[in-house]
Design an enzyme around this catalytic site. Structure first.
Site, PDB file in Angstrom:
ATOM      1  CE  LYS A  85      -3.923  -1.787   2.684  1.00  0.00           C
ATOM      2  NZ  LYS A  85      -4.986  -1.650   1.685  1.00  0.00           N
ATOM      3  NE  ARG A 141     -10.846  -9.334  -2.365  1.00  0.00           N
ATOM      4  CZ  ARG A 141     -11.138  -8.364  -3.233  1.00  0.00           C
ATOM      5  NH1 ARG A 141     -11.433  -8.657  -4.489  1.00  0.00           N
ATOM      6  NH2 ARG A 141     -11.149  -7.107  -2.854  1.00  0.00           N
TER       7      ARG A 141
HETATM    8  N1  BES Z   1      -8.227  -3.825   4.391  1.00  0.00           N
HETATM    9  C1  BES Z   1      -8.367  -3.338   3.069  1.00  0.00           C
HETATM   10  C2  BES Z   1      -9.655  -2.552   2.854  1.00  0.00           C
HETATM   11  C3  BES Z   1      -9.791  -1.249   3.574  1.00  0.00           C
HETATM   12  C4  BES Z   1      -9.322  -0.084   2.995  1.00  0.00           C
HETATM   13  C5  BES Z   1     -10.433  -1.167   4.784  1.00  0.00           C
HETATM   14  C6  BES Z   1      -9.478   1.116   3.638  1.00  0.00           C
HETATM   15  C7  BES Z   1     -10.586   0.029   5.432  1.00  0.00           C
HETATM   16  C8  BES Z   1     -10.107   1.183   4.855  1.00  0.00           C
HETATM   17  C9  BES Z   1      -8.347  -4.488   2.081  1.00  0.00           C
HETATM   18  O1  BES Z   1      -7.591  -5.586   2.423  1.00  0.00           O
HETATM   19  C10 BES Z   1      -7.768  -3.952   0.820  1.00  0.00           C
HETATM   20  O2  BES Z   1      -6.615  -3.644   0.808  1.00  0.00           O
HETATM   21  N2  BES Z   1      -8.594  -3.820  -0.199  1.00  0.00           N
HETATM   22  C11 BES Z   1      -8.145  -3.301  -1.431  1.00  0.00           C
HETATM   23  C12 BES Z   1      -8.632  -4.243  -2.493  1.00  0.00           C
HETATM   24  C13 BES Z   1      -8.045  -3.995  -3.836  1.00  0.00           C
HETATM   25  C14 BES Z   1      -6.597  -4.403  -3.867  1.00  0.00           C
HETATM   26  C15 BES Z   1      -8.830  -4.794  -4.816  1.00  0.00           C
HETATM   27  C16 BES Z   1      -8.756  -1.915  -1.609  1.00  0.00           C
HETATM   28  O3  BES Z   1      -9.893  -1.714  -1.216  1.00  0.00           O
HETATM   29  O4  BES Z   1      -8.048  -1.041  -2.100  1.00  0.00           O
HETATM   30 MN    MN Z   2      -5.546  -5.366   1.773  1.00  0.00          MN
END
Ligand code: BES
Ligand code: MN
Ligand code: ZN
Length: 505
Positions: A277, A351
């Site tokens: 990230k 997921r």
């Molecule tokens: N834990 C995150 C989702 C999230 C983001 C929760 C911001 C709370 C606040 C999840 O694991 C994630 O990283 N999701 C990605 C998915 C993408 C790579 C398809 C996202 O939402 O950017």
């Molecule tokens: Mn994630």
């Protein structure tokens, strides 16, 4: 711990909270107070800077020894009053008075609100709101810098003896619910170097020990290998911390009653893994275990209240880290139900661990229903803002029941779609499914493609039939209120526990 009582003869306090409607005459209690202070409230209302509009507040100094301060709180128009607003008003007044370091406060419970909610419910909701507002995650600060907790709360009201009794029953339940809510918040707020899967498992064991009808099993890596939980193991493999799969069983129902299965995402820190990230998106990823915490908190409260249901909690937990041993984009993992998953992005890890947990529910339990909780997608937050969570299900009844449970206690859910286009988006040429999908463009429909991925693992692995009703709640939007709201401090907010308790009872 706050000590609660009804106002007695010697009702000395630091401040008294007096909620008033914008469009109604003062009820007797407030009128008496007003008379006692020679029409002070009338005078204030005439000045127009306090018109009793919802969430308006003004602090009055009375020169009275017994009640030296009165916090007038606007409730707005009577027809717009509801549980959510009431809790916000209660919370906001607690936070405001704590800001002045006041620790003994009184609450006028308006007759109209008693009538509107009933005394028992008013007892529950007022208590939950006070306890939630009183909570601060500040044990890491020096003592003097911490929020001063409330010591005493005195309720003042015109309730008769029967109503007071009901109020106290509600109040007691409210204390149990608030304990669960604040447990979830504590777990979520705890820094990720402390809050490891092992720590989460230990905290779960502590909860299980408190209740006779609860059993716990914690699976470690070898157990996961034996069960074929290739997705959970895959996500875990970049981290120094051992993954855990926590199974909590509460038997409040009859033997043989099918269990309600609650599944919660327990990523103790989500760096994104090798699909790292960007910095700004990585902070707050300690909260990525709040799905699991919500399950733990809910089952703790269900047991404390003696809810007559069998409930199983499944909490897959690990950390998502980049390293030489981390799983990679292009890897293909195999879930417990035998399905293979192409990894497109290691940041779509929630997921994956849920795939194994849902497979476990499908293959090992005979669920009455399965509801999962997960901080799953930023897309859900983009769609809904931070005061409601997304709910996904093909089952209208579950959605209606969850929705009405949430409304009943003042939380908010919003239904988002499942559907063929999302399911098709996660189809894959070289594996049974892939962990990333898009409908129309990059990231489009992200909350729904994630939900469609989960749905795949709720079905019978051979026939593809639905074998139990399933709902998915994406908590990403609502697990915290950013820097906080006037009625609750920042950090994890415990969303979902009370909705689930209402749903299960
Ligand atoms: N834990 C995150 C989702 C999230 C983001 C929760 C911001 C709370 C606040 C999840 O694991 C994630 O990283 N999701 C990605 C998915 C993408 C790579 C398809 C996202 O939402 O950017
Ligand atoms: Mn994630
Ligand atoms: Zn995540």
């Amino acid at each position: 711990m706050i000590s609660y009582s009804f106002v007695g003869e010697k009702g000395k306090m630091d401040a008294l909270v007096v909620p008033v409607f914008e469009d109604k005459k003062f009820d007797t209690l407030v009128k008496d107070l007003n008379d006692l202070h020679e029409g002070l409230f009338d005078d204030v209302k005439k000045l127009k800077d306090f018109e009793a509009k919802a969430k308006q507040m003004t602090l009055l100094y009375t020169q009275d020894k017994v009640v030296p301060r009165i916090l007038l709180v606007g409730m707005g128009k009577k027809k717009s009053m509801n549980v959510r607003l009431w809790k916000q008003l209660v919370g906001q007044s607690v936070v405001t008075l704590q800001g002045k370091k006041l620790q003994k406060i009184g609450y006028v419970l308006p007759v109209d609100v008693v009538k509107m909610f009933g005394a028992k419910k008013l007892g529950v909701e007022t208590t939950v709101a006070i306890e939630a507002a009183n909570y601060a995650f500040d044990s890491h600060k020096t003592k003097d810098a911490r929020v001063k907790s409330l010591k005493n709360v005195l309720f003042a009201s015109d309730m008769d003896g029967r109503q007071k009794k009901q109020f106290l029953v509600g109040h007691k339940n409210g204390l149990s619910i608030a304990e669960g809510v604040n447990l979830v918040r504590f777990l979520g707020n705890t820094p990720p170097t402390v809050m490891t899967p092992t720590y989460l498992a230990k905290e779960s064991e502590k909860v299980a020990k408190k209740h006779k009808k609860m059993k716990i099993k914690v699976l470690s890596r070898p157990d996961m290998k034996r069960l074929g939980m290739g997705c959970l193991l895959g996500v875990s493999q970049g981290s120094q911390h051992e993954p855990k799969f926590i199974i909590l069983e509460y038997s409040g129902g009859k033997k043989g009653d099918k269990p309600s299965v609650l599944v919660g995402k327990g990523i103790t820190f989500d760096s994104g893994g090798l699909s790292l990230k960007p910095g700004a998106y990585m902070s707050d990823m300690k909260f990525d275990m709040l799905g699991a915490a919500t399950v733990l908190g809910t089952i703790h409260v269900a047991a404390a209240l003696g809810i007559k249901k069998n409930i199983v909690g499944l909490m897959p937990s690990c950390e998502n880290m980049p390293s030489g041993t981390a799983y990679r984009p292009d890897d293909i993992l195999t879930a417990m139900n035998g399905k293979s998953v192409l990894i497109d992005n290691t940041d779509a890890e929630g997921r994956l661990i849920l795939a194994d947990a849902l497979s476990y529910a499908t293959m090992k339990l005979k669920p009455k229903e399965v509801i999962d909780f997960a901080t799953l997608t930023g897309a859900c937050m983009v769609a809904l803002g931070n005061e409601r969570s997304g709910v996904f299900s093909h089952n209208d009844k579950i959605v209606e029941r969850l929705d009405s449970a949430s409304k009943e206690i003042g939380e908010q859910l919003w239904r988002l779609p499942l559907g063929l286009e999302y399911s098709e988006a996660v189809k894959c040429e070289i594996a049974d499914i892939k962990n990333l999908g898009q409908v129309g463009g990059r990231g489009f429909g992200g909350a729904s493609t994630a939900a469609a991925f989960l749905e795949f693992f709720t079905k019978h692995p051979k026939s593809g039939d639905e074998i139990y009703p399933w709902a998915h709640i994406d908590l990403s939007s609502c697990y915290w209120g950013g820097k906080g709201k006037p009625w609750v401090r920042g950090g994890a907010n415990g969303f979902g526990v009370q909705t689930m308790i209402e749903y299960l009872s």
